[in-house]
Write a protein that holds these residues in place. Structure first.
Motif, PDB file in Angstrom:
ATOM      1  N   ALA A 173      11.332  -8.377  -3.578  1.00 32.28           N
ATOM      2  CA  ALA A 173      11.782  -7.925  -4.893  1.00 32.28           C
ATOM      3  C   ALA A 173      10.674  -8.079  -5.931  1.00 32.28           C
ATOM      4  CB  ALA A 173      13.029  -8.703  -5.309  1.00 32.28           C
ATOM      5  N   ARG A 174       9.964  -9.198  -5.869  1.00 28.27           N
ATOM      6  CA  ARG A 174       8.841  -9.407  -6.796  1.00 28.27           C
ATOM      7  C   ARG A 174       7.766  -8.349  -6.578  1.00 28.27           C
ATOM      8  NH1 ARG A 174       4.264 -11.641  -5.465  1.00 28.27           N
ATOM      9  NH2 ARG A 174       5.133 -12.763  -3.671  1.00 28.27           N
ATOM     10  N   GLN A 175       7.437  -8.074  -5.321  1.00 24.72           N
ATOM     11  CA  GLN A 175       6.423  -7.064  -5.023  1.00 24.72           C
ATOM     12  C   GLN A 175       6.864  -5.672  -5.464  1.00 24.72           C
ATOM     13  OE1 GLN A 175       6.164  -7.815  -0.847  1.00 24.72           O
ATOM     14  NE2 GLN A 175       4.579  -9.378  -1.038  1.00 24.72           N
ATOM     15  N   LEU A 176       8.143  -5.352  -5.285  1.00 26.83           N
ATOM     16  CA  LEU A 176       8.626  -4.031  -5.685  1.00 26.83           C
ATOM     17  C   LEU A 176       8.576  -3.873  -7.204  1.00 26.83           C
ATOM     18  CD1 LEU A 176       9.741  -1.313  -4.847  1.00 26.83           C
ATOM     19  CD2 LEU A 176      12.041  -2.317  -4.830  1.00 26.83           C
ATOM     20  N   ARG A 177       8.881  -4.930  -7.930  1.00 26.68           N
ATOM     21  CA  ARG A 177       8.746  -4.859  -9.393  1.00 26.68           C
ATOM     22  C   ARG A 177       7.291  -4.624  -9.779  1.00 26.68           C
ATOM     23  NH1 ARG A 177      13.026  -8.833  -9.240  1.00 26.68           N
ATOM     24  NH2 ARG A 177      11.488 -10.509  -9.101  1.00 26.68           N
ATOM     25  N   ARG A 178       6.371  -5.242  -9.033  1.00 28.46           N
ATOM     26  CA  ARG A 178       4.941  -5.019  -9.294  1.00 28.46           C
ATOM     27  C   ARG A 178       4.570  -3.562  -9.031  1.00 28.46           C
ATOM     28  NH1 ARG A 178       0.776  -3.982 -10.880  1.00 28.46           N
ATOM     29  NH2 ARG A 178      -1.275  -4.873 -10.417  1.00 28.46           N
ATOM     30  N   VAL A 179       5.066  -2.984  -7.949  1.00 23.22           N
ATOM     31  CA  VAL A 179       4.819  -1.573  -7.658  1.00 23.22           C
ATOM     32  C   VAL A 179       5.391  -0.698  -8.769  1.00 23.22           C
ATOM     33  CG1 VAL A 179       5.375   0.318  -6.074  1.00 23.22           C
ATOM     34  CG2 VAL A 179       4.698  -1.907  -5.155  1.00 23.22           C
ATOM     35  N   HIS A 180       6.586  -1.031  -9.226  1.00 23.89           N
ATOM     36  CA  HIS A 180       7.237  -0.254 -10.285  1.00 23.89           C
ATOM     37  C   HIS A 180       6.388  -0.239 -11.553  1.00 23.89           C
ATOM     38  CE1 HIS A 180      11.217   0.592 -12.643  1.00 23.89           C
ATOM     39  NE2 HIS A 180      10.464   1.661 -12.519  1.00 23.89           N
ATOM     40  N   ARG A 181       5.837  -1.373 -11.929  1.00 21.88           N
ATOM     41  CA  ARG A 181       4.964  -1.425 -13.121  1.00 21.88           C
ATOM     42  C   ARG A 181       3.700  -0.607 -12.885  1.00 21.88           C
ATOM     43  NH1 ARG A 181       6.470  -6.903 -12.750  1.00 21.88           N
ATOM     44  NH2 ARG A 181       4.406  -7.471 -11.940  1.00 21.88           N
ATOM     45  N   TRP A 182       3.163  -0.682 -11.685  1.00 18.92           N
ATOM     46  CA  TRP A 182       1.905   0.003 -11.346  1.00 18.92           C
ATOM     47  C   TRP A 182       2.046   1.514 -11.441  1.00 18.92           C
ATOM     48  CZ3 TRP A 182       0.647   1.985  -6.065  1.00 18.92           C
ATOM     49  CH2 TRP A 182      -0.697   2.329  -5.915  1.00 18.92           C
ATOM     50  N   VAL A 183       3.154   2.054 -10.945  1.00 16.51           N
ATOM     51  CA  VAL A 183       3.297   3.509 -10.920  1.00 16.51           C
ATOM     52  C   VAL A 183       3.592   4.092 -12.297  1.00 16.51           C
ATOM     53  CG1 VAL A 183       4.073   3.476  -8.525  1.00 16.51           C
ATOM     54  CG2 VAL A 183       5.778   3.521 -10.353  1.00 16.51           C
ATOM     55  N   ALA A 184       3.857   3.238 -13.281  1.00 19.90           N
ATOM     56  CA  ALA A 184       4.088   3.746 -14.638  1.00 19.90           C
ATOM     57  C   ALA A 184       2.875   4.508 -15.153  1.00 19.90           C
ATOM     58  CB  ALA A 184       4.443   2.599 -15.576  1.00 19.90           C
ATOM     59  N   ASP A 185       1.697   4.195 -14.633  1.00 24.59           N
ATOM     60  CA  ASP A 185       0.467   4.865 -15.062  1.00 24.59           C
ATOM     61  C   ASP A 185       0.111   6.066 -14.193  1.00 24.59           C
ATOM     62  OD1 ASP A 185       0.055   3.013 -17.123  1.00 24.59           O
ATOM     63  OD2 ASP A 185      -0.969   1.616 -15.769  1.00 24.59           O
ATOM     64  N   LEU A 186       0.944   6.387 -13.193  1.00 23.37           N
ATOM     65  CA  LEU A 186       0.682   7.514 -12.305  1.00 23.37           C
ATOM     66  C   LEU A 186       1.570   8.689 -12.695  1.00 23.37           C
ATOM     67  CD1 LEU A 186       0.469   5.648  -8.870  1.00 23.37           C
ATOM     68  CD2 LEU A 186      -1.381   6.203 -10.457  1.00 23.37           C
ATOM     69  N   PRO A 187       1.123   9.905 -12.412  1.00 20.35           N
ATOM     70  CA  PRO A 187       1.913  11.072 -12.808  1.00 20.35           C
ATOM     71  C   PRO A 187       3.228  11.155 -12.033  1.00 20.35           C
ATOM     72  CG  PRO A 187       0.016  11.732 -11.508  1.00 20.35           C
ATOM     73  CD  PRO A 187      -0.166  10.291 -11.803  1.00 20.35           C
ATOM     74  N   GLY A 188       4.311  11.415 -12.756  1.00 22.14           N
ATOM     75  CA  GLY A 188       5.611  11.518 -12.131  1.00 22.14           C
ATOM     76  C   GLY A 188       5.961  12.957 -11.797  1.00 22.14           C
ATOM     77  N   SER A 201      21.431  -1.336  -1.372  1.00 19.34           N
ATOM     78  CA  SER A 201      21.117  -0.865  -2.720  1.00 19.34           C
ATOM     79  C   SER A 201      20.223  -1.810  -3.505  1.00 19.34           C
ATOM     80  CB  SER A 201      22.420  -0.635  -3.498  1.00 19.34           C
ATOM     81  OG  SER A 201      23.134  -1.857  -3.630  1.00 19.34           O
ATOM     82  N   LEU A 202      19.729  -2.889  -2.893  1.00 13.79           N
ATOM     83  CA  LEU A 202      18.929  -3.864  -3.637  1.00 13.79           C
ATOM     84  C   LEU A 202      17.680  -3.247  -4.254  1.00 13.79           C
ATOM     85  CD1 LEU A 202      19.128  -7.090  -1.429  1.00 13.79           C
ATOM     86  CD2 LEU A 202      20.140  -6.710  -3.682  1.00 13.79           C
ATOM     87  N   SER A 203      17.021  -2.328  -3.523  1.00 16.74           N
ATOM     88  CA  SER A 203      15.793  -1.730  -4.054  1.00 16.74           C
ATOM     89  C   SER A 203      16.085  -0.931  -5.319  1.00 16.74           C
ATOM     90  CB  SER A 203      15.136  -0.827  -3.009  1.00 16.74           C
ATOM     91  OG  SER A 203      16.026   0.213  -2.612  1.00 16.74           O
ATOM     92  N   ALA A 204      17.224  -0.245  -5.360  1.00 13.85           N
ATOM     93  CA  ALA A 204      17.603   0.504  -6.556  1.00 13.85           C
ATOM     94  C   ALA A 204      17.966  -0.447  -7.695  1.00 13.85           C
ATOM     95  CB  ALA A 204      18.772   1.435  -6.242  1.00 13.85           C
ATOM     96  N   LEU A 205      18.619  -1.551  -7.377  1.00  8.86           N
ATOM     97  CA  LEU A 205      18.985  -2.514  -8.414  1.00  8.86           C
ATOM     98  C   LEU A 205      17.743  -3.158  -9.025  1.00  8.86           C
ATOM     99  CD1 LEU A 205      22.037  -4.248  -6.693  1.00  8.86           C
ATOM    100  CD2 LEU A 205      22.084  -2.690  -8.648  1.00  8.86           C
TER     101      LEU A 205
END
Length: 260
Positions: A173-188, A201-205
């Protein structure tokens, strides 16, 4: 343009007998997957246990890839009496020599830019029953968590991130939050494909994202939980989700067609 995205924990290409399949079998199965982008986890390069096959290169050729990258997180040959060398991953396309292990992202579509993110390992150890190389007897071993990585491919209109997170749910969960912050700078829009080691559903939560595939994936013969995901973080929508058991890997393949 819709993109078919898949994820597979390759488990070094091991089949039901515990032996890694030959390159020919790997090629024939991958060629029939029908995906445009494939995230791979537990991938071997030049390992004796998997016949010295460069698995990312074999998968890339079988898929007809336009581009691909391997992100090694460990160097050396796995052995309870030897230490892996832990790596800060770099992106490789076949230039590495010697045995390595990590994740890969393979694309049939042109990739504008590649990115890689190092993720620190969790503090816990994993209990595994495996043969003692000195006696052949099976025994309990305690393995430390390994470094993890995420690889991002910027496509035309979509960024796909491949990753394999810690076996410990709090660390994952900690690593996924880190990935989530990282992709904020990538094009969506952005999708994360991989073995997230977060059930259901944990990854979505954790991210506020949306699962594009919602079906159990592990263990492959009789799945009890979904660890393998294609997770939409920034608005991507999915259609035609699929979960499929392959002749190798201890997780089932997940795949979905991604569009806006």
């Amino acid at each position: 343009m819709p993109v078919r995205v898949g994820s597979l924990n390759l488990a070094s290409g091991r089949d039901a007998s515990g032996r890694s399949v030959e390159a020919a079998t790997l090629t024939s199965v991958v060629a029939e997957l029908g995906v445009d982008v494939l995230a791979l986890q537990e991938v071997d390069v030049d390992q004796p246990r998997s016949h010295g096959v460069h698995q990312p290169a074999v998968v890339a050729e079988a898929l007809g890839a336009a581009d691909w990258r391997f992100a090694p997180t460990l160097a050396g040959t796995p052995d309870p009496f030897a230490s892996w060398s832990r790596l800060h991953p770099v992106l490789d396309q076949g230039a590495l020599t010697g045995p390595h292990y990590g994740i890969a992202l393979v694309s049939r579509l042109p990739v504008r830019r590649w990115h890689v993110l190092h993720l620190d390992p969790g503090p816990l150890k994993l209990p595994l029953v495996a043969p003692d190389p000195r006696t052949g007897a099976r025994k309990l071993w305690w393995f430390p968590d390994e470094p993890r990585a995420a690889v991002a491919a910027e496509l035309d209109g979509l960024t796909v991130v491949g990753t394999h997170l810690s076996f410990s749910a709090p660390s994952a969960a900690r690593q996924l939050r880190r990935v989530h912050r990282w992709v904020a700078d990538l094009p969506g829009p952005v999708v994360v494909a991989g073995d997230l080691n977060l059930g259901g559903s944990l990854s979505a939560l954790v991210t506020g994202g949306r699962r594009l595939v919602a079906e159990r994936t592990w263990p492959a013969p009789d799945p009890k939980v979904q660890f393998d995901h294609v997770l939409s973080l920034h608005g991507a929508r999915g259609s035609d989700p699929e979960v499929r058991q392959l002749p190798f890997g201890d997780h089932r393949l997940v795949a979905v067609t991604v569009g806006r």
